[in-house]
Scaffold this active site. Structure first.
Site, PDB file in Angstrom:
ATOM      1  N   ASP A  11       5.635  94.359  37.575  1.00 25.27           N
ATOM      2  CA  ASP A  11       6.448  94.909  37.780  1.00 25.27           C
ATOM      3  C   ASP A  11       7.418  96.092  37.352  1.00 25.27           C
ATOM      4  O   ASP A  11       8.438  95.197  35.828  1.00 25.27           O
ATOM      5  CB  ASP A  11       6.889  94.337  39.392  1.00 25.27           C
ATOM      6  CG  ASP A  11       8.119  95.314  39.696  1.00 25.27           C
ATOM      7  OD1 ASP A  11       6.934  95.797  40.227  1.00 25.27           O
ATOM      8  OD2 ASP A  11       8.660  95.431  40.048  1.00 25.27           O
ATOM      9  N   SER A  12       7.814  96.754  37.346  1.00 21.25           N
ATOM     10  CA  SER A  12       9.193  97.698  36.455  1.00 21.25           C
ATOM     11  C   SER A  12      10.732  96.348  36.445  1.00 21.25           C
ATOM     12  O   SER A  12      11.466  96.468  36.219  1.00 21.25           O
ATOM     13  CB  SER A  12       9.204  98.497  37.441  1.00 21.25           C
ATOM     14  OG  SER A  12       9.894  98.821  39.140  1.00 21.25           O
ATOM     15  N   CYS A  74       3.493  96.535  41.479  1.00 27.06           N
ATOM     16  CA  CYS A  74       4.377  98.054  40.690  1.00 27.06           C
ATOM     17  C   CYS A  74       3.542  99.389  41.678  1.00 27.06           C
ATOM     18  O   CYS A  74       2.252  99.494  40.651  1.00 27.06           O
ATOM     19  CB  CYS A  74       4.754  98.562  39.601  1.00 27.06           C
ATOM     20  SG  CYS A  74       6.024  99.506  39.274  1.00 27.06           S
ATOM     21  N   GLU A 153      17.928  95.853  43.264  1.00 27.55           N
ATOM     22  CA  GLU A 153      18.205  95.012  41.693  1.00 27.55           C
ATOM     23  C   GLU A 153      18.804  94.990  42.103  1.00 27.55           C
ATOM     24  O   GLU A 153      18.916  94.203  40.845  1.00 27.55           O
ATOM     25  CB  GLU A 153      17.279  96.507  40.703  1.00 27.55           C
ATOM     26  CG  GLU A 153      16.052  97.130  40.130  1.00 27.55           C
ATOM     27  CD  GLU A 153      15.356  95.755  39.735  1.00 27.55           C
ATOM     28  OE1 GLU A 153      15.825  95.084  39.176  1.00 27.55           O
ATOM     29  OE2 GLU A 153      13.777  95.472  39.899  1.00 27.55           O
ATOM     30  N   CYS A 185       6.421 101.199  47.428  1.00 24.77           N
ATOM     31  CA  CYS A 185       6.679 100.418  46.297  1.00 24.77           C
ATOM     32  C   CYS A 185       7.475  98.827  46.639  1.00 24.77           C
ATOM     33  O   CYS A 185       7.659  98.495  47.831  1.00 24.77           O
ATOM     34  CB  CYS A 185       8.452 101.278  46.208  1.00 24.77           C
ATOM     35  SG  CYS A 185       9.056  99.938  45.042  1.00 24.77           S
ATOM     36  N   HIS A 187       9.375  96.335  45.462  1.00 22.35           N
ATOM     37  CA  HIS A 187      10.872  96.199  45.902  1.00 22.35           C
ATOM     38  C   HIS A 187      11.073  96.330  47.610  1.00 22.35           C
ATOM     39  O   HIS A 187      12.222  95.828  47.985  1.00 22.35           O
ATOM     40  CB  HIS A 187      11.772  97.605  45.103  1.00 22.35           C
ATOM     41  CG  HIS A 187      11.536  96.999  44.445  1.00 22.35           C
ATOM     42  ND1 HIS A 187      11.004  97.392  43.178  1.00 22.35           N
ATOM     43  CD2 HIS A 187      12.973  96.250  43.252  1.00 22.35           C
ATOM     44  CE1 HIS A 187      10.947  97.441  41.999  1.00 22.35           C
ATOM     45  NE2 HIS A 187      11.941  96.853  41.338  1.00 22.35           N
TER      46      HIS A 187
END
Length: 270
Positions: A11-12, A74, A153, A185, A187
Site C-alpha cells: 500500500d502507499s 491500494c 497517515e 481508498c 485508508h
C-alpha cells in the site's frame, strides 16, 4: 496442500492495514508480509507512470521475500498498475477495485452509488467503468477526497479536525440521494465512523479492502495454496519506508493484538 509461503500486501502507506486486518480475521492461518510506502504517500496526486514505478518497487521488495500471492491493497495502485503487474508475475495478484464494485451492486436498492477516493483513483474512472460494465443503468457519483489520506497517515483520524474535513468534503454527496458509498481508498475505513455520521445511517458503506479478502480466500483455494490449522501461529512482518514508530502507533490502534515492530524498508528505484 499446505503452503507456508506468506501473502504479500502493498500500500502507499498505512491504509492497507485495513485489508491486512480483515485477512487476519478471515484467514487466521496465513503468514503475512505488509509493506507501506509511507515515505512517498499519498499516491493519489502523483502521475500514473510514477505510481506504476513505485508499485513495482514495492512488488520487487516482496518478491524477494518469496510470497505466494500479492495483494495490491491500494486503490490508486490497483487503478493504474494492476494489469501490468498481473501480466508479468507467475503468482496470483489481487486488486481492490472489482471486489468493491461487486459488493456495491449487491448492496444498492436505488441503483444510486457514490465513490470516494484519491485524485488518482477518481481520475482513472476505474470504479465507474467497472460499475457501468456490470450494470449500465446504475447512477454513479464520484468525488476525490485528497485531504483524507494525510489525516490517517498522521494518526489524526479520530480528531475534531478529521470530523470537520470529512463533513466539508462530503457535502456535495449529501444531495445526491445515494444509498451506497464505496470507500475507494483503503485508508478511508479508519474514518468510517465519521463518514457514516456525515452521510447518515441510510447510506451503506462498502469497504473495498475487506471485500478483497473474500477474493484472496477463493484464490488460495483455487490454486491449492492455502494454509490450514497445521500453522496455528502464523508469522506477521510489517515494513515501512519512513518512521517505524509512527507506523507502530497507528497499527496498535487499528490491529487487534499488534505485538510486532515494523521494520524500515529501503526500496530500490528501477
Amino acid at each position: 496442500m499446505l503452503n507456508p509461503k506468506p501473502i504479500g500486501f502493498i500500500d502507499s502507506g498505512v491504509g492497507g492495514l485495513t485489508v491486512a486486518k480483515e485477512a487476519m480475521k478471515q484467514l487466521p492461518y496465513e503468514n503475512i508480509i505488509y509493506l507501506g510506502d509511507t515515505a512517498r504517500c499519498p499516491y493519489g496526486p502523483r502521475p500514473a507512470e510514477q505510481v506504476i514505478q513505485f508499485t513495482w518497487e514495492m512488488t520487487n521488495f516482496l518478491l524477494q521475500k518469496d510470497i505466494k500471492m500479492l495483494v495490491i491493497a491500494c486503490n490508486t495502485a490497483t487503478a493504474v498498475a494492476l494489469e501490468e503487474i498481473k501480466a508479468q508475475l507467475s503468482i496470483p495478484v489481487v486488486g481492490v477495485i472489482l471486489p468493491g464494485t461487486r459488493a456495491a451492486l449487491k448492496s444498492t436498492g436505488s441503483q444510486r452509488i457514490g465513490i470516494i477516493g484519491t485524485q488518482g483513483t477518481i481520475k482513472s474512472d476505474s470504479y465507474k467503468r467497472a460499475l457501468k460494465n456490470k450494470s449500465p443503468q446504475v447512477f454513479v457519483e464520484s468525488l476525490a477526497c485528497p485531504k483524507f489520506v494525510p489525516i490517517v497517515e498522521s494518526n489524526e483520524y479520530a480528531s475534531s479536525v478529521a470530523k470537520k474535513i470529512v463533513s466539508e468534503t462530503l457535502m456535495p454527496l449529501q444531495k445526491k440521494r445515494l444509498d451506497t458509498l464505496i470507500l475507494g481508498c483503503t485508508h478511508y475505513p479508519l474514518l468510517r465512523p465519521v463518514i457514516q455520521n456525515v452521510m447518515g445511517s441510510g447510506v451503506h458503506l462498502i469497504d473495498s479492502g475487506a471485500e478483497t479478502v473474500g477474493e484472496v480466500s477463493m484464490l488460495l483455494d483455487y490454486f491449492d495454496i492455502a494454509n490450514g490449522p497445521e500453522n496455528p501461529q502464523p508469522t506477521k512482518e510489517f515494513y515501512t519506508t519512513s518512521s517505524p514508530q509512527l507506523f507502530d502507533a497507528i497499527a496498535q490502534g487499528w490491529l487487534t493484538n499488534y505485538q510486532e515492530k515494523a521494520q524500515h524498508a529501503k526500496l530500490n528505484s528501477k
